[in-house]
Design an enzyme around this catalytic site. Structure first.
Site, PDB file in Angstrom:
ATOM      1  N   GLU A  65       6.895  30.456 -60.131  1.00  0.00           N
ATOM      2  CA  GLU A  65       6.172  29.190 -59.782  1.00  0.00           C
ATOM      3  C   GLU A  65       6.419  28.857 -58.353  1.00  0.00           C
ATOM      4  O   GLU A  65       5.263  28.432 -57.755  1.00  0.00           O
ATOM      5  CB  GLU A  65       6.407  28.132 -60.803  1.00  0.00           C
ATOM      6  CG  GLU A  65       5.957  28.381 -62.235  1.00  0.00           C
ATOM      7  CD  GLU A  65       4.495  28.619 -62.221  1.00  0.00           C
ATOM      8  OE1 GLU A  65       3.863  27.693 -61.537  1.00  0.00           O
ATOM      9  OE2 GLU A  65       3.958  29.403 -62.918  1.00  0.00           O
ATOM     10  N   HIS A 107      -3.275  28.100 -56.448  1.00  0.00           N
ATOM     11  CA  HIS A 107      -2.091  28.635 -56.954  1.00  0.00           C
ATOM     12  C   HIS A 107      -2.416  29.647 -58.118  1.00  0.00           C
ATOM     13  O   HIS A 107      -1.483  30.586 -58.301  1.00  0.00           O
ATOM     14  CB  HIS A 107      -1.538  27.207 -57.765  1.00  0.00           C
ATOM     15  CG  HIS A 107      -0.223  27.540 -58.561  1.00  0.00           C
ATOM     16  ND1 HIS A 107       1.110  27.377 -58.328  1.00  0.00           N
ATOM     17  CD2 HIS A 107      -0.210  28.065 -59.970  1.00  0.00           C
ATOM     18  CE1 HIS A 107       1.842  27.576 -59.219  1.00  0.00           C
ATOM     19  NE2 HIS A 107       1.105  27.857 -60.503  1.00  0.00           N
ATOM     20  N   GLU A 108      -3.309  29.332 -58.805  1.00  0.00           N
ATOM     21  CA  GLU A 108      -3.693  30.463 -59.979  1.00  0.00           C
ATOM     22  C   GLU A 108      -4.179  31.733 -59.399  1.00  0.00           C
ATOM     23  O   GLU A 108      -3.779  32.691 -59.837  1.00  0.00           O
ATOM     24  CB  GLU A 108      -4.561  29.859 -60.753  1.00  0.00           C
ATOM     25  CG  GLU A 108      -4.559  28.602 -61.541  1.00  0.00           C
ATOM     26  CD  GLU A 108      -3.373  28.664 -62.257  1.00  0.00           C
ATOM     27  OE1 GLU A 108      -2.855  29.741 -62.901  1.00  0.00           O
ATOM     28  OE2 GLU A 108      -2.488  27.430 -62.310  1.00  0.00           O
ATOM     29  N   HIS A 132      -0.904  33.604 -58.515  1.00  0.00           N
ATOM     30  CA  HIS A 132      -0.348  34.407 -59.579  1.00  0.00           C
ATOM     31  C   HIS A 132      -1.213  35.887 -59.786  1.00  0.00           C
ATOM     32  O   HIS A 132      -0.403  36.677 -60.228  1.00  0.00           O
ATOM     33  CB  HIS A 132      -1.029  33.627 -60.906  1.00  0.00           C
ATOM     34  CG  HIS A 132       0.161  32.638 -61.236  1.00  0.00           C
ATOM     35  ND1 HIS A 132       1.782  32.772 -61.201  1.00  0.00           N
ATOM     36  CD2 HIS A 132       0.151  31.099 -61.402  1.00  0.00           C
ATOM     37  CE1 HIS A 132       2.162  31.764 -61.587  1.00  0.00           C
ATOM     38  NE2 HIS A 132       1.469  30.604 -61.839  1.00  0.00           N
TER      39      HIS A 132
END
Length: 252
Positions: free
Chosen positions: A184, A102-103, A106
């Site tokens: 998100e 997930h990071e 980003h």
């Protein structure tokens, strides 16, 4: 207003990695610490970054009971991915891979830059319209006074400008929070591609059990963490975890 609004936002972006290290007490890892968890963290980020075609970010951890992680930095080549000690203690490696994915999503999506652009434009509009409102009030008071210059008009213009900046700033925060929630969902989908959909879903499900331990003292990093909370849903930087899980399950 555009220069000041965008300038301030990009200065914040330029020093974001440095600020995160200082404010969160991030300790960098190099994969040769001798600590199995920290060495695994570094090697996992390295592997996922390579598979995603990203430059290797700095990797670190910060001492906190919260189960969380964040990514920051001014560019893809100067990014930082850090996880909490609470996450390392609480999550198994499959779940942690979902968080790391997930990071990295980003970073891959350029979310730090797009958030800065949105914030900069909103800052400019807030400053501009606040000054328009203040100027209008000042002009109205000056026209009502036929005896010459009215010092109260200047004072009122200044006070109204400040009040308008606060009011417009609150309205702008709803827009930035909405955009953050929108990102998100995309980072979750990117994390599912990088780490595997089931790992991403498992990570979000684990986070549901630890939302009360979220650190709310570092608001400047809230939008870049994997999870967050707010007293008001419209000001939350993150969608409800239930909605994020449902979106991933539906997409799968």
């Amino acid at each position: 207003c555009l220069v000041w609004g965008m300038g301030g936002a990009f200065i914040s972006l330029a020093i974001s990695r440095w600020v995160a290290k200082i404010s969160m007490g991030v300790k960098l890892v190099d994969g040769a610490s001798g600590n199995p968890d920290l060495d695994w963290l570094h090697s996992t980020v390295e592997r996922m970054a390579r598979e995603t075609g990203l430059p290797m970010p700095e990797v670190g951890y910060y001492d906190s009971p919260e189960v969380n992680a964040f990514a920051t930095g001014p560019s893809k080549s100067r990014s930082l991915v850090a996880v909490s000690t609470g996450l390392l203690r609480t999550m198994n490696r499959s779940e942690a891979e979902g968080v790391i994915g997930h990071e990295l999503a980003h970073v891959a999506n350029g979310d730090m830059v797009t958030m800065t652009l949105v914030q900069g434009v909103l800052n400019a509009f807030v400053m501009f319209f606040a000054r328009i409102v203040g100027w209008a009030v000042g002009q109205a008071l000056r026209k009502e006074d036929d005896d010459g210059p009215n010092p109260m008009a200047s004072i009122a213009q200044f006070a109204v400008t400040i009040a308008a900046e606060i009011a417009f700033g609150i309205l702008a925060s709803f827009v930035t929070a909405w955009f953050s929630r929108y990102r998100e969902f995309h980072a979750d989908e990117g994390g599912a591609r990088i780490a595997g959909r089931q790992n991403m879903i498992a990570a979000l499900k684990k986070l549901k059990n630890y939302t009360e331990s979220m650190d709310t003292q570092h608001g400047e990093l809230a939008a870049m963490k994997i999870s967050g909370k707010s007293w008001m849903s419209l000001l939350s930087t993150h969608p409800p975890l239930e909605d994020r899980i449902a979106a991933l399950e539906k997409a799968g």
